[in-house]
Design a protein around this motif. Structure first.
Motif, short mmCIF file in Angstrom:
data_model
loop_
_atom_site.label_atom_id
_atom_site.label_comp_id
_atom_site.label_asym_id
_atom_site.label_seq_id
_atom_site.Cartn_x
_atom_site.Cartn_y
_atom_site.Cartn_z
N ASP A 1 26.02 71.94 -36.24
CA ASP A 1 25.69 71.33 -37.94
C ASP A 1 25.24 72.85 -37.40
O ASP A 1 24.11 73.10 -36.70
N PRO B 1 29.46 57.18 -39.78
CA PRO B 1 30.16 57.37 -40.84
C PRO B 1 30.06 56.68 -42.32
O PRO B 1 30.25 55.50 -41.53
N TYR C 1 32.02 55.05 -52.47
CA TYR C 1 31.97 54.82 -51.28
C TYR C 1 31.41 52.70 -50.50
O TYR C 1 31.21 52.50 -51.71
N ASN D 1 27.96 61.78 -50.77
CA ASN D 1 28.72 62.42 -50.39
C ASN D 1 30.28 61.94 -49.53
O ASN D 1 29.34 60.73 -48.67
N GLN D 2 31.27 62.58 -49.34
CA GLN D 2 32.61 62.38 -48.64
C GLN D 2 32.03 62.44 -46.84
O GLN D 2 33.03 61.91 -46.08
N ASN D 3 31.72 63.09 -46.44
CA ASN D 3 31.05 63.52 -44.84
C ASN D 3 30.27 63.04 -44.50
O ASN D 3 29.80 63.56 -43.75
N SER E 1 27.00 60.67 -43.09
CA SER E 1 26.60 60.06 -42.20
C SER E 1 25.14 59.10 -42.26
O SER E 1 24.10 60.23 -42.75
#
Length: 739
Positions: free
Chosen positions: A68, A102, A209, A226-228, A230
């Motif tokens: 990251d 995740p 989700y 959000n989709q990504n 964790s």
């Protein structure tokens, strides 16, 4: 001067030793070559990074730079075998490790499923105390299918409602595009399924989700998914016996040395393939209990919250504790001295009588504290508002009596574990063998289930329902005392775990009649109708004569006589739950009938309600049984013992009854009263045929006569259902309420 110099050097030496001891006590690693940190995360033993620094492979940590860009390559710890980022390792009871996990997301309109991380055979489980299952998104129906080490399967989940205001920066669910629920205990494996409830959308994002998350973090830090993404999830951990006895603190240690040590190690949990143990520092000590000398004395005097000394006293730290001493004040010392002298004289002249009064008051206060803590007031409220409850025969046991009965709740006395607690075998002072259920640490949900079970069982007086002998509320966690049922569960019996007595057809039919009679009693003959809601072969116990006893009333409910159904969150065991109840959330007496139909199919086929082997066309025994009958394939799925002992006509009659119980339309299922009558009619015709055959021998004409008389018995029995039900399988003694 020389004497002063010697004293000064001795003082310096003592200070250096104190500093070294403090440094050694503060260390959390097994030796100086082991890294204590990865980034800003502490890595205490039994976890470790380098070889020789962790107790076994599951506890190996790899420290690698983050990809990251926000972290600028800052190193982060990962559990090597699970490849999960470690956020925090906690050594308190129970042992916990927070990891980044995740979330599961779907931005399509269809149904989507995902099989999540499997912890089977690892020393980790998902913490049921700290984690919650969350579903987000407009009209999102999220289902969590949980698989346990004993091959049992359960499911849960929730539906997030739709609202015209989009989700914006809330710290927790408030019933708008979001819902949350608890997860089962001892969870190591689960899968998630999401499906839309309708085509309605409020104009917000179509993405949905579903995820596990640390409840405390979710309430304070969560903003928007959000989709990504964790999120933190809490895992509990323990050590198996082999690993446990390889610890530096346990090698070559005698029982006396362990008793005098500064740490204590005990059971964490017992799964099918894993028994976990954890260690904690004893009261008054802190540090790492997995290292030699890891638990050091806590200075309670340095923290005002850790001692109870008043302003008139001075706190002095001692090894493992502290004491409060009088301050150096002459007047105060005189007052304390005189008061102490008078107090001693008072105690001498008061004698044993005063001591007994004080001890009795302390015991009463302690019992009152635990009584309130364990829901005693709630139980009293339930009993006072329910006139049908019979508590005359429900004894309140004292803690000393039950500790003596179980040898202080020794692990050798454990006979089972359940969702609500641990069951011990014990012997009372009068020689009776009993089963004592020790509840887990009580939260609000488990407390409701405990109170519910006491109230429900206090209303029941039937020979085929496990009998509640009493309870104990004066201990730290509540205790329930039942009659002891020695021969295990029906599931164990059908699976061949008892080699001495095989499940013959006569025994299977008798067990089915006894369970049907008990359920009919609950539905019709109890003081108020009771829905069991969790009928399954593992909740049917067998006594010394292999008579059936229906058990586990934790989620049962008593309803008003005119009430036709209960509207509740879906609860029960996968494979036994009524499909109509699952869809509508409305539980009726016919839902218990469906569950009994699954048990009847188990008795006929010897198969489990849910197949984990893949030998059947479908995992559900109910669907497999009904489809086999519709395809005229019944005799290919029956247990060989049933085919060998029973006439085909009798088998077909019972199989047709099971099929009617499993009808997807609840109104077309028979009542439990009708089920019991048909099973008894089958048993009576079978007995009559046997008696006639014994009397006349193997003659063809006699077989015709037997068949004709069986038909007569069946017709007459069905036409006089009310009289037969009152004289056969139902124990309908009235419940007496003391005035």
């Amino acid at each position: 001067m020389a004497l002063q110099m010697v004293l000064f050097r001795m003082l310096v030496l003592v200070m250096m030793c104190s500093v070294l001891n403090a440094f050694e006590g503060a260390s959390n690693v097994i030796n100086s070559s082991c890294s204590e940190y990865c980034g800003n995360v502490s890595i205490p033993y039994p976890f470790g990074i380098e070889n020789g620094c962790y107790v076994e492979d599951w506890f190996e940590i790899v420290c690698r730079s983050s990809n990251d860009s926000y972290d600028l390559g800052f190193p982060k710890p990962y559990l090597k075998k699970l490849d999960l980022e470690v956020l925090k390792i906690d050594m308190d009871f129970p042992g916990q490790v927070s990891v980044n996990y995740p979330i599961f997301s779907s931005c399509t309109d269809g149904t989507n499923s995902k099989k999540n991380l499997q912890l089977e055979k690892s020393p980790f489980i998902f913490s049921a105390t700290n984690n919650s299952f969350i579903a987000m998104g407009c009209n999102n129906s999220a289902l969590m299918l949980s698989i346990f080490p004993d091959d049992s399967i359960s499911f849960g989940g929730c539906n997030s409602p739709c609202d015209r205001a989009p989700f914006t920066n809330r710290s927790h669910c408030n019933a708008t595009n979001c819902c949350q629920t608890t997860i089962p205990s001892d969870l190591q494996e689960f899968s998630t399924t999401m499906q839309p409830k309708s085509s309605y959308n409020n104009g917000s994002s179509k993405c949905k989700y579903a995820f596990l998350v640390d409840q405390n973090w979710f309430e304070t830090n969560f903003t928007e998914p959000n989709q990504n993404m964790s999120v933190p999830v809490v895992l509990e951990w323990g050590l198996d016996n082999t690993t446990f006895y390889s610890l530096p603190t346990m090698k070559n240690m005698t029982a006396r040395e362990y008793k005098n040590s500064t740490y204590n190690c005990g059971w964490w949990l017992t799964l099918r393939n894993f028994t976990g143990r954890i260690c904690v520092c004893r009261s008054g000590y802190g540090g790492n209990p997995y290292l030699l000398g890891g638990c050091g004395d806590i200075n309670e005097c340095a923290n005002r919250d850790l001692n109870t000394c008043t302003l008139d006293t001075r706190c002095e730290n001692t090894e493992g504790s502290y004491r409060c001493v009088a301050a150096k004040n002459t007047k105060l010392s005189i007052i304390i001295g005189v008061s102490t002298s008078l107090g001693v004289l008072f105690l001498i002249f008061s004698g044993c009588g005063s001591y007994k009064v004080i001890k009795k008051r302390m015991r009463i206060k302690r019992k009152e504290k635990f009584f309130k803590q364990n829901g005693g007031l709630l139980l009293q409220q339930q009993l006072s508002t329910n006139n049908e409850v019979n508590v005359e025969n429900t004894k309140l046991f004292n803690s000393e009596e039950l500790e003596k009965a179980t040898d202080c709740f020794s692990v050798d006395r454990i006979i089972g574990h359940g969702g609500q607690g641990t069951v011990y075998k014990g012997m009372l002072a009068d020689g009776r063998i009993v089963a004592i259920k020790k509840s887990m640490v009580i939260d609000e949900e488990k407390l409701q289930a405990f109170i519910n079970e006491v109230v429900i069982l206090s209303q029941i007086n039937h020979r085929n329902v496990v009998k509640l002998l009493g309870c104990c509320l004066e201990t730290k966690v509540p205790l329930l005392v039942y009659e002891f049922i020695p021969n295990g569960t029906l599931a164990e019996y059908l699976n061949g775990q008892n080699e001495e007595f095989s499940p013959t057809w006569d025994m299977r039919l008798r067990i089915a009649i006894e369970v049907a009679g008990a359920l009919s009693y609950l539905h019709l003959a109890a003081s108020s109708p009771i829905y069991h809601r969790d009928i399954k072969s593992t909740n049917i116990l067998l006594d010394d004569k292999y008579r059936a006893k229906v058990a586990d009333f934790g989620i049962s409910r008593s309803v008003a006589i005119e009430q036709t159904h209960l509207s509740t969150l879906v609860q029960g065991t996968f494979g036994y739950v009524d499909p109509k109840y699952f869809r509508s959330g409305q539980f009726t007496d016919k839902s218990d009938v469906y569950s009994f139909g699954v048990v009847l199919a188990e008795l006929l086929t010897g198969e489990k309600a849910i197949s984990s082997t893949g030998t059947r066309d479908t995992k559900s025994l109910a669907a497999f049984f009904v489809s086999s009958m519709e395809e005229n394939n019944l005799f290919n799925i029956l247990d060989s013992q049933v085919l060998k002992e029973m006439e085909k006509e009798k088998i077909i009659a019972v199989a047709n009854l099971a099929k009617r119980c499993l009808n997807l339309k609840g109104r077309k299922r028979p009542t439990m009263r009708e089920v019991a009558m048909e099973l008894e009619a089958n048993q009576m015709s079978q007995k009559l045929a046997f008696d006639l055959q014994q009397k006349y021998g193997e003659i063809e004409d006699v077989k015709i006569e037997i068949s004709e008389q069986c038909d007569v018995v069946s017709i007459s029995t069905m036409s006089s259902m009310d009289s037969a039900i009152a004289t056969s399988s139902f124990d309908t003694k009235p419940l007496l309420i003391s005035s």
